[in-house]
Every structure is written in C-alpha cells, then in structure tokens.
Design an enzyme around this catalytic site. Structure first.
Site, short mmCIF file in Angstrom:
data_model
loop_
_atom_site.label_atom_id
_atom_site.label_comp_id
_atom_site.label_asym_id
_atom_site.label_seq_id
_atom_site.Cartn_x
_atom_site.Cartn_y
_atom_site.Cartn_z
N ASP A 1 38.02 -25.23 -9.85
CA ASP A 1 38.40 -25.31 -11.27
C ASP A 1 39.89 -24.97 -11.36
O ASP A 1 40.27 -23.80 -11.36
CB ASP A 1 37.58 -24.34 -12.11
CG ASP A 1 37.87 -24.46 -13.61
OD1 ASP A 1 38.93 -25.01 -13.97
OD2 ASP A 1 37.04 -24.00 -14.41
N HIS B 1 41.28 -11.87 -25.40
CA HIS B 1 40.73 -13.07 -26.05
C HIS B 1 39.24 -12.93 -26.36
O HIS B 1 38.69 -13.70 -27.14
CB HIS B 1 40.91 -14.30 -25.15
CG HIS B 1 42.33 -14.68 -24.91
ND1 HIS B 1 43.22 -14.91 -25.92
CD2 HIS B 1 43.02 -14.88 -23.75
CE1 HIS B 1 44.40 -15.23 -25.41
NE2 HIS B 1 44.31 -15.20 -24.10
N ASP C 1 51.45 -10.51 -24.56
CA ASP C 1 50.99 -11.67 -23.79
C ASP C 1 51.37 -12.94 -24.55
O ASP C 1 51.39 -12.96 -25.78
CB ASP C 1 49.47 -11.57 -23.64
CG ASP C 1 48.89 -12.56 -22.64
OD1 ASP C 1 48.53 -12.13 -21.54
OD2 ASP C 1 48.79 -13.76 -22.98
N HIS D 1 49.68 -15.75 -24.82
CA HIS D 1 48.55 -16.28 -25.58
C HIS D 1 48.05 -15.23 -26.55
O HIS D 1 47.69 -14.13 -26.17
CB HIS D 1 47.43 -16.72 -24.63
CG HIS D 1 47.85 -17.82 -23.71
ND1 HIS D 1 48.16 -17.60 -22.39
CD2 HIS D 1 48.03 -19.14 -23.93
CE1 HIS D 1 48.50 -18.76 -21.83
NE2 HIS D 1 48.43 -19.70 -22.74
N ASP E 1 51.98 -13.12 -18.60
CA ASP E 1 52.24 -14.55 -18.54
C ASP E 1 53.44 -14.91 -19.42
O ASP E 1 53.87 -16.05 -19.45
CB ASP E 1 51.00 -15.37 -18.94
CG ASP E 1 50.40 -14.98 -20.27
OD1 ASP E 1 50.98 -14.12 -20.95
OD2 ASP E 1 49.33 -15.52 -20.62
N TYR F 1 50.15 -14.48 -14.05
CA TYR F 1 49.55 -15.29 -12.99
C TYR F 1 50.53 -15.74 -11.92
O TYR F 1 50.13 -16.43 -10.99
CB TYR F 1 48.82 -16.49 -13.62
CG TYR F 1 47.84 -16.02 -14.66
CD1 TYR F 1 46.64 -15.43 -14.30
CD2 TYR F 1 48.16 -16.06 -16.02
CE1 TYR F 1 45.76 -14.93 -15.24
CE2 TYR F 1 47.29 -15.57 -16.97
CZ TYR F 1 46.09 -15.00 -16.58
OH TYR F 1 45.24 -14.49 -17.52
#
Length: 644
Positions: A20, A135, A172, A174, A232, A272
C-alpha cells in the site's frame, strides 16, 4: 525539574503487511531512527526516561466509543486478509495484530507524560509514540491514527487533575480534525491557522505564532500546553511538502514554554522523512531541555498566502479575544479544503511532477541545513552572571556561572575613556566584567549572561557594549533599551544595529533602525508591544547578539522583564546579554538568570485590554516599519515581496 522522554519499544511492532504505497511511510523506523539520533546527540541521556504504559479501556473511553475500542481489540486475532479488508473501510489506515497494543501504549504514554508534568516530577516532556492520533475520531480511525492520544490526555487532565484551561497546539501539516471535533464545543480547551498552499517556511510558522497563537494563548492563560507534534511540516517530508527547517521547531517549542509555567507536553504525530523527522525532534527536545536554539536560516519574509490566512483567522477570532481586537477587520476565514472522508485534501497531487521536483530540491536543502547545524555547537556555559559585588543571598540556579573574570585593565580603560560616567572605580570595574562576559558570549564560550552596572553609568556602559559587540564580531546587534536610556548620538545607522527603546516619551520611528515606544500600562498593552512589535522586529532583523538594557526607572515588573528576556533568546540563537541597573530589585538578576537558563518566566497576571493610546502607538509604528520589517505584517500586500 527536567524533561521526560516517554517511550516503549513495543510501539515499533506494528507494520504494514501488504502493499500500500499510501500507508508504507508510517513505519517502525520513524521511532527507532529518532531514538538513535537522540542518543547520538546525548539528548536522551539528559531526559528522565519513562517506559510507556497501556491506557486502560476506561481512559480510552474518555474519547472513543466502547464499540470502536472493542473493534480495535478484536484486530489482535485477525489474519492478514481480514486486517486488510477492515483497513480498507477507513481512510489511510492499516491494522496489524499488534496495532491495539501499540495504540494503547501511545495513548498511555501521553497520559504518563501529563501525570508527570502535573505532579511536578518534570517540567515538560515528549511522548515518542506511534501510531499517531490527531486524526482519530470518536468511532473511526483516520490518517494512520487509531486512538486520539492528545485528546485522551486533555480529557484526563481535565477530569483527573481538575484543569480548566488547556491549550492544544497542532503544527502538523494535516489538520487534526479529530481533536477539533472532540473539543469544538468545549471552552476549556483551545486549539488552526490553515496553510492554503505548500512551501510554507520558517517565517510563516513564526508569524502565525506571533500574530495569532501567542496573543490568544496569553489571554487564555492555559494551565497546560499539549502539542500535537507532527513533523510532516518539516522540509523534505513527502507528505507535507513544506519548508520549515528542523531548528524552526525548536523556536516554536521555545515560544510555547513561556506559557503555563513551562508545562509543555509534546506528543509525536506525523513526520515521514526519517532524517528530517529525527533532526526536528532533536531540536524540539533541545528546546524542552532549555538549551539555546540555533538561529533561523533563510530570509524572514512570510508568504503572501500565509499572511492572508493569518489575516482571516484574526478576523474570525477577533470577536472572541480581546487580544486580537487591536488590529483592523479582515475578511472572514473561508473553510479549508476537505476530502469526503473528513481528512484534509492534499495541497498538491501527491506523486506528480511538481511533487518530485520539489522533493528533490527539499532533500538537497535539508542536507545543506544539517551541515550548518553541525557547525553550531552549544556553548559549554549556558548562563553566566557578573555582579558588582558578590551576594550569597541570591538564589541562582546551581549551574549558572558566577563570572569573576574581567577584561584587561588597559582595554577597559580605553573603552571607558570617552565617558566621564565610567571614570569612577566602581563603574570601571563593572565595565571590565561586562566586556569580559561579552567577549565570552561572542567567542562561543557562554550562551547568555547578566551583568549588573551602577545606575550612574548605565547609559555609558550600554554605549560601550554596543560598540564593543560590533567591533568584536557581531554582524547584527539588536539593542532593546528599557527606561531612561537614549540612543548614542553618533551610533552609525548602517544596518548593523537596531535600537528599540521601550519607555520613550512617544511612539516614533526616527529611522528603520531607531524605534521608540512608550511603556504600555496594561498587561494586554505590554503583550501587544512584545508580540506585535519587539519580536517581529527581532525575527526580521535576525541579530547574532541581543543586548537587553534595563536602565534607570525602567518601570518593568520582574515578570515582564523575564518574559522579554525569555522571548528574545530565540532570534539570536540564545546570545543575549542583559545589563541590569543595580538599583533594580535584588531578585531581578535571579529571575533573568533563570529564564535565560531555560526556565519558565513568571506569570504576568490577569489579562487586561490595551489602552486606546497604546493601540494607536502600535498601529502607527507598524505602518511606518512594515515596508522594511516583513515579520510585522498581519495582512498580505498584493504583489508585494512576501506574496506567493
């Protein structure tokens, strides 16, 4: 009190069991690489290491539904095919037989950290965890997140420790919509300045802190700061595509440490690119430990789109916060883009040509930045104090150096010769100590210092310190003079020195490098002066030395002086020399030594609105200075140099 590092090696057990490309970046090496870097830098050894425990089902139930917790518990017995099928029901999530155990440890680590900080066992700390959490929603995993670690910790702090005001900061890339949904109707937890494009850098993040987050945070007056520390947003990261360098996160952390008595609990979220992630975490831990942080690299000019976002957020929040009601009204914030699943849509197509070109450029820039950081060693002495006379009653931190050295007599006399006020023996002796301490700061032996000077020689000593600093290696020197101190009349206006006087009779910008403002009379006015004028000027100027001179009748209370010194550690990479009039309160030198040493500044007291006169002075000065000093801006200039 020190800094806690909460970790458990079992959190590396969960990994992706099938192909994935979207999920493969959330891997165990995110933790192992960070821990290796912390050990290599000697940072882990300086922290109080705590082994994470599992959060109980009752603790998970503070945020998540019983059905969702039971579903996750059942994943321990599923085969690979069943795990893949279940994972496909959520957005960007994968499950492993160890996921439930890892996720309980991640939540438990955040709880342990909060308990340790609120019990007074440590001042602050980092929970080094995976899977991330911000999240995750009440009954849904999302974006690699299983249990909402920070939300659980906040609920725990409210219920078990009786806290009423918790500040949650999420840097972050996101948006942590899970935390927002959980707390959006809870006035006890305040927590989003959305970036409308990729490529945002150090200036953008610092501007958002100075002009949005910190004004609201000081007014909110939190009892605890929780940080969803996602990296990130760091340069080189394949998800975020942003330009924030590792040292930027040290600056953001240091800015947060002036809140809540320094009680800051950071919990790892995203990040990441392994090298960028590990270096950014190291920088954050350095700041938590109280070390001086490296100066920010690159021009401090926010993007126009970042300023538009800041302007809109200020306008949307101004009705709720007095601290934001001191600027003009801007358009109402438009909603950020969202995907159907509730996770923010990517800012660029994730794997297109633009992404690949930007990623290659960012990795090269990161490598260069890391080389620069390796050339910036921490000075062996963090803080030194030079007194006019020894005082055993002063309760200085044990590792603050009481400096007894003095510059050679001939050198001291040569610098003193133009000043009649320095002719007396006491003034000459004090000057020798100032010059010696200044040289030790400039040659990298000492990070910051405090020197006490006779009141009658305060102005002359400051004049010598400025000239000596500029002649002994400082390329850009910021002088913050508080009280009855005039700028030396023959000081060259050559761009190498920026003079900022707090306590002048009127607000005036005699040049872009000579600024004066009256001392505000309220807490809100003082904070606006610091956050909307002093710090933006300092970060724009990018000094390599800051002189803070508290002269006769400076008028600052000890907490105000301490806050100034603490916040000015950042722009010059910790190189701050405070000159204190000996007629100030005996404890002022101690308070300054503590904050320059990395301890939290004392609370300023209840927030009170700035006076109309102070607001007008600030607006006037900002209008005059913004063309040169871009960090002062809170709204975009169409087509200006900060646009794009």
């Amino acid at each position: 009190m020190g800094t806690a590092l909460v970790y458990h090696e079992d959190m590396t057990a969960a990994r992706l069991l099938w192909d994935d490309p979207e999920c493969e970046i959330e891997c165990p090496e995110r933790l192992t690489t960070v821990l290796e870097r912390l050990q290599q830098r000697g940072l882990e050894q300086r922290c109080l290491r705590l082994a994470a425990r599992e959060a109980s089902e009752a603790e998970l139930g503070l945020v998540h539904s019983p059905e969702y917790v039971a579903l996750l518990q059942g994943t321990q017995a599923l085969g690979t095919g069943e795990l893949q099928t279940l994972s496909g029901q959520y957005d960007a999530v994968y499950f492993h037989p160890s996921t439930y155990h890892c996720a309980r440890l991640a939540a438990g680590a955040a709880l342990q950290l909060v308990d340790a900080v609120l019990a007074g066992a440590v001042r602050n700390g980092l929970a080094l965890v995976r899977p991330p959490g911000h999240h995750s929603q009440r009954a849904a995993a999302n974006g690699f997140c299983v249990f909402n670690n920070v939300a659980i910790a906040a609920k725990h702090a409210q219920r078990q420790h009786g806290l009423h005001r918790i500040l949650i900061v999420d840097w972050d890339v996101h948006h942590g919509q899970g935390i927002q949904y959980i707390f959006e109707n809870d006035p006890r937890a305040s927590t989003d300045a959305p970036w409308p494009q990729v490529g945002m850098g150090n200036a953008d993040y610092v501007a958002a802190f100075l002009h949005v987050l910190l004004p609201v945070a000081f007014e909110f007056d939190p009892e605890l700061v929780l940080v969803s520390a996602g990296f990130d947003s760091a340069i080189g990261d394949p998800e975020g595509q942003m330009q924030a360098t590792p040292e930027c996160f040290a600056h953001l952390t240091q800015l947060l440490q002036v809140l809540a008595g320094g009680r800051v609990c950071a919990v790892l979220e995203g990040g990441y690119h392994l090298e960028s992630l590990s270096q950014s975490v190291c920088m954050m831990v350095q700041a938590l430990l109280g070390d001086p942080v490296p100066p920010l690299s690159g021009p401090m000019v926010p993007h126009g789109s970042a300023l538009e976002s800041i302007q809109s957020v200020r306008a949307a929040q101004a009705p709720h916060w007095m601290s934001l009601q001191q600027q003009g009204v801007a358009p109402v914030l438009s909603p950020s883009p969202r995907s159907p699943e509730g996770r923010p849509s990517p800012l660029l197509p994730p794997r297109g040509p633009e992404f690949k070109a930007a990623a290659t450029q960012n990795v090269a820039a990161l490598s260069s930045l890391l080389d620069q950081l390796r050339l910036s060693p921490t000075p062996p002495v963090r803080t030194a104090v030079a007194l006019t006379a020894p005082d055993a009653a002063l309760a200085l931190p044990s590792d603050v150096l009481c400096e007894e050295g003095s510059a050679p007599q001939e050198e001291t006399q040569a610098w003193a010769r133009p000043h009649e006020a320095l002719a007396q023996d006491r003034a000459l002796t004090a000057l020798g100590k100032v010059l010696y301490l200044l040289d030790r700061i400039l040659d990298g032996q000492v990070s910051s210092g405090i020197a006490v000077t006779p009141a009658s020689a305060a102005a002359a000593t400051l004049d010598v310190a400025i000239r000596c600093g500029l002649s002994h290696g400082a390329q850009r020197l910021l002088c913050l003079a508080v009280g009855q101190l005039d700028r030396p009349p023959d000081l060259m206006d050559d761009g190498r020195n920026l003079w900022l006087n707090i306590g002048g009779k009127e607000a005036a910008a005699l040049s872009m490098f000579h600024v004066s403002v009256p001392l505000p009379g309220t807490t809100g006015g003082f904070l606006s002066c610091v956050l909307a004028l002093v710090l933006p000027l300092a970060y724009s100027f990018q000094p390599d030395l800051v002189l803070v001179a508290l002269g006769p009748a400076h008028g600052l209370r000890d907490p105000q002086a301490a806050l100034l010194a603490a916040l000015l550690r950042g722009p010059a990479g910790g190189r701050v020399l405070a000159l204190v009039d000996e007629e100030s309160t005996p404890q002022l030198a101690v308070v300054l030594a503590r904050v320059l040493h990395g301890e939290a500044a004392p609370n300023l007291g209840p927030f009170s609105m700035a006076s109309p006169e102070d607001v007008q002075s600030l607006v006037q000065l900002r209008g005059q200075l913004e063309p040169r000093w871009k960090m002062l801006q809170v709204a975009s200039e169409t087509g200006g140099p900060g646009s794009g």
